[in-house]
Design a protein around this motif. Structure first.
Motif, mmCIF file in Angstrom:
data_model
loop_
_atom_site.group_PDB
_atom_site.id
_atom_site.type_symbol
_atom_site.label_atom_id
_atom_site.label_comp_id
_atom_site.label_asym_id
_atom_site.label_seq_id
_atom_site.Cartn_x
_atom_site.Cartn_y
_atom_site.Cartn_z
ATOM 1 N N ARG A 1 0.840 -1.189 0.000
ATOM 2 C CA ARG A 1 0.000 0.000 0.000
ATOM 3 C C ARG A 1 0.877 1.242 0.000
ATOM 4 N NH1 ARG A 1 -5.024 0.233 4.053
ATOM 5 N NH2 ARG A 1 -5.086 2.268 3.008
ATOM 6 N N VAL A 2 0.393 2.279 -0.635
ATOM 7 C CA VAL A 2 1.134 3.538 -0.696
ATOM 8 C C VAL A 2 0.268 4.641 -0.100
ATOM 9 C CG1 VAL A 2 2.206 5.252 -2.186
ATOM 10 C CG2 VAL A 2 2.395 2.813 -2.748
ATOM 11 N N LEU A 3 0.797 5.298 0.913
ATOM 12 C CA LEU A 3 0.107 6.412 1.556
ATOM 13 C C LEU A 3 1.117 7.518 1.839
ATOM 14 C CD1 LEU A 3 -2.056 4.748 4.391
ATOM 15 C CD2 LEU A 3 -2.923 5.898 2.345
ATOM 16 N N PRO A 4 0.695 8.760 1.815
ATOM 17 C CA PRO A 4 1.583 9.827 2.297
ATOM 18 C C PRO A 4 1.810 9.651 3.799
ATOM 19 C CG PRO A 4 -0.224 10.731 0.980
ATOM 20 C CD PRO A 4 -0.562 9.303 1.271
ATOM 21 N N VAL A 5 3.060 9.606 4.214
ATOM 22 C CA VAL A 5 3.418 9.467 5.626
ATOM 23 C C VAL A 5 4.327 10.639 5.988
ATOM 24 C CG1 VAL A 5 4.630 8.073 7.352
ATOM 25 C CG2 VAL A 5 3.206 6.963 5.607
ATOM 26 N N GLY B 1 13.275 9.710 1.983
ATOM 27 C CA GLY B 1 12.493 10.618 1.150
ATOM 28 C C GLY B 1 11.081 10.888 1.621
ATOM 29 N N PHE B 2 10.819 10.820 2.942
ATOM 30 C CA PHE B 2 9.471 11.174 3.391
ATOM 31 C C PHE B 2 9.500 12.538 4.095
ATOM 32 C CE2 PHE B 2 11.116 8.444 6.839
ATOM 33 C CZ PHE B 2 10.854 9.203 7.984
ATOM 34 N N SER B 3 8.377 13.230 4.034
ATOM 35 C CA SER B 3 8.274 14.548 4.641
ATOM 36 C C SER B 3 8.343 14.432 6.165
ATOM 37 C CB SER B 3 6.960 15.220 4.239
ATOM 38 O OG SER B 3 6.887 15.374 2.837
ATOM 39 N N ALA C 1 10.376 30.311 25.843
ATOM 40 C CA ALA C 1 10.450 30.523 24.396
ATOM 41 C C ALA C 1 9.945 29.274 23.685
ATOM 42 C CB ALA C 1 11.888 30.829 23.968
ATOM 43 N N LEU C 2 9.027 29.487 22.744
ATOM 44 C CA LEU C 2 8.525 28.388 21.919
ATOM 45 C C LEU C 2 9.083 28.571 20.500
ATOM 46 C CD1 LEU C 2 4.740 27.665 22.644
ATOM 47 C CD2 LEU C 2 6.647 26.069 22.782
ATOM 48 N N ILE C 3 9.789 27.572 20.041
ATOM 49 C CA ILE C 3 10.372 27.607 18.707
ATOM 50 C C ILE C 3 9.379 26.972 17.728
ATOM 51 C CG2 ILE C 3 12.321 26.917 17.283
ATOM 52 C CD1 ILE C 3 13.013 28.851 19.577
ATOM 53 N N THR C 4 9.041 27.700 16.685
ATOM 54 C CA THR C 4 8.105 27.172 15.694
ATOM 55 C C THR C 4 8.850 26.265 14.723
ATOM 56 O OG1 THR C 4 6.763 29.170 15.808
ATOM 57 C CG2 THR C 4 6.448 27.762 13.884
ATOM 58 N N PRO C 5 8.473 24.996 14.642
ATOM 59 C CA PRO C 5 9.159 24.077 13.740
ATOM 60 C C PRO C 5 8.750 24.317 12.293
ATOM 61 C CG PRO C 5 7.364 22.935 14.795
ATOM 62 C CD PRO C 5 7.393 24.327 15.387
ATOM 63 N N GLU C 6 9.417 23.621 11.398
ATOM 64 C CA GLU C 6 9.173 23.823 9.959
ATOM 65 C C GLU C 6 8.915 22.479 9.293
ATOM 66 O OE1 GLU C 6 11.707 25.352 6.023
ATOM 67 O OE2 GLU C 6 12.628 25.338 8.017
ATOM 68 N N LEU C 7 7.865 22.402 8.504
ATOM 69 C CA LEU C 7 7.587 21.195 7.747
ATOM 70 C C LEU C 7 8.483 21.128 6.521
ATOM 71 C CD1 LEU C 7 5.914 18.632 7.141
ATOM 72 C CD2 LEU C 7 4.274 20.118 5.932
ATOM 73 N N VAL C 8 9.245 20.061 6.402
ATOM 74 C CA VAL C 8 10.102 19.843 5.240
ATOM 75 C C VAL C 8 9.405 18.820 4.342
ATOM 76 C CG1 VAL C 8 12.356 19.068 4.429
ATOM 77 C CG2 VAL C 8 12.167 20.333 6.595
ATOM 78 N N VAL C 9 8.975 19.283 3.181
ATOM 79 C CA VAL C 9 8.208 18.434 2.267
ATOM 80 C C VAL C 9 9.145 17.761 1.280
ATOM 81 C CG1 VAL C 9 6.424 18.410 0.481
ATOM 82 C CG2 VAL C 9 6.163 19.873 2.511
ATOM 83 N N ARG C 10 8.970 16.461 1.142
ATOM 84 C CA ARG C 10 9.769 15.678 0.161
ATOM 85 C C ARG C 10 8.837 14.864 -0.720
ATOM 86 N NH1 ARG C 10 12.636 15.083 5.074
ATOM 87 N NH2 ARG C 10 14.676 16.123 5.001
#
Length: 334
Positions: free
Chosen positions: A269-273, A286-288, A325-334
């Motif tokens: 099965r293939v799903l975005p993970v 290679g996953f986000s 202090a709260l650091i805002t994370p960043e989504l890295v899309v692959r």
């Protein structure tokens, strides 16, 4: 690499003796204002940094911050803490401070080691990591009078908003909100794969997913497993065998994401993970994933701990909001 400027270099640049430079650094009140100004200009022009040993002697402080080196447990997600320790060491050096890394097998041993270092004047402050609900280290260090800052919220009823307790954390809910928003591009059913309830960090990351699902009027289920690839793989295999239907998966860590991907591959099965931690494994497969930015955490930790004077100061009460202090994370899309 260019040679670091010395006291002799400063003296030559300012046209004064080495002793005059030393006086400006240690007893400036004995130096004539014009001469002192000339020496300070030379220091700025050359980028001279006072030798840490001399600074320690003058201030009668160790100029050292203690941090625990967690036992090696393998796995994927521990790389985030490794990056933080490297970053805090580099940034502390830039501020004329040293890091003392010590080993401890559990919380009791960590507290005993910190007490020993503090009583022996080997450290001026401490950084604690891996915080959890009602963390006993908070009250213990308060009682000892040891300045400290935590990487992670204390997660207690009484201390999470207490400005006496300095902490820097990654906004996990913001990270999973971004991940869930992205996952909704694959469909309106997004499953969250998290840890068992009770983890402050894990519950915070789940909250971001829940809020986004509700706000979008979408559907979502929940899977759980301890933070290990084998256990995540088994949990995902069980869910798939039970007929799991979902359009995408948002995970609380890269370890859970890898376990899910292995189970999906076995089931063809293939799903975005989407993972959380943006480890080298996420990049290799290679996953986000959500990047925690531990280097930014390190910078914020030192800014809170050292205050406006540039030296570690005694525990102090700050205004609410200025101690955290709260650091805002960043989504890295692959």
């Amino acid at each position: 690499m260019a040679k670091a400027p010395t006291v002799e270099d400063v003296a030559a640049h300012a046209g004064v003796s080495r002793q005059t430079v030393s006086n400006v650094l240690n007893t400036p009140e004995v130096v004539r204002p014009a001469t002192k100004e000339r020496v300070l200009e030379a220091i700025d022009a050359l980028g001279y940094r006072r030798h840490a040993a001399a600074r320690r002697l003058r201030l009668r402080r160790s100029s050292t911050i203690g941090i625990r080196l967690d036992p090696y447990v393998g796995g994927i997600s521990g790389v985030v803490l490794d990056r933080f320790v490297h970053a805090i060491t580099e940034h502390a050096s830039e501020r004329g401070m040293r890091m003392l890394v010590y080993a401890a097998r559990d919380t009791d041993e960590e507290l005993a080691r910190l007490s020993e270092l503090w009583e022996g004047s080997e450290i001026d402050a401490a950084i604690i990591t891996g915080t959890f609900r009602d963390d006993p280290r908070v009250g213990h260090l308060d009682a000892e009078g040891l300045p400290f800052v935590s990487f992670g919220r204390p997660w207690g009823e009484d201390d999470i908003a207490d400005p006496r307790h300095l902490w820097v954390d990654v906004d996990g809910a913001a990270g999973t909100r971004a991940a869930t928003q992205y996952a909704l591009g694959a469909g309106d059913h997004v499953t969250f794969f998290g840890w068992p309830e009770g983890s402050g960090t894990g519950d915070d990351r789940e909250r971001g997913w829940q809020e986004t699902i509700r706000g979008a009027g979408a559907r979502g289920g929940r899977l759980t497993a301890d933070d290990s690839v084998p256990r995540a793989r088994v949990a995902m295999e069980v869910a798939l065998a039970a007929g799991l239907e979902t359009d995408a998966l948002v995970c609380a860590s890269d370890s859970l994401a890898v376990g899910a991907l292995l189970a999906l591959a076995d089931a063809r099965r293939v799903l975005p993970v989407i993972g959380f931690d943006n480890t080298p494994t996420a990049e290799a497969l290679g996953f986000s994933s959500v990047e925690q930015r531990p280097e930014d955490v390190a910078t914020a930790v030192l800014e809170l701990l050292m205050g406006p004077t540039g030296d570690v100061v005694a525990p102090r009460r700050l205004e609410a909001g200025s101690a955290h202090a709260l650091i805002t994370p960043e989504l890295v899309v692959r």
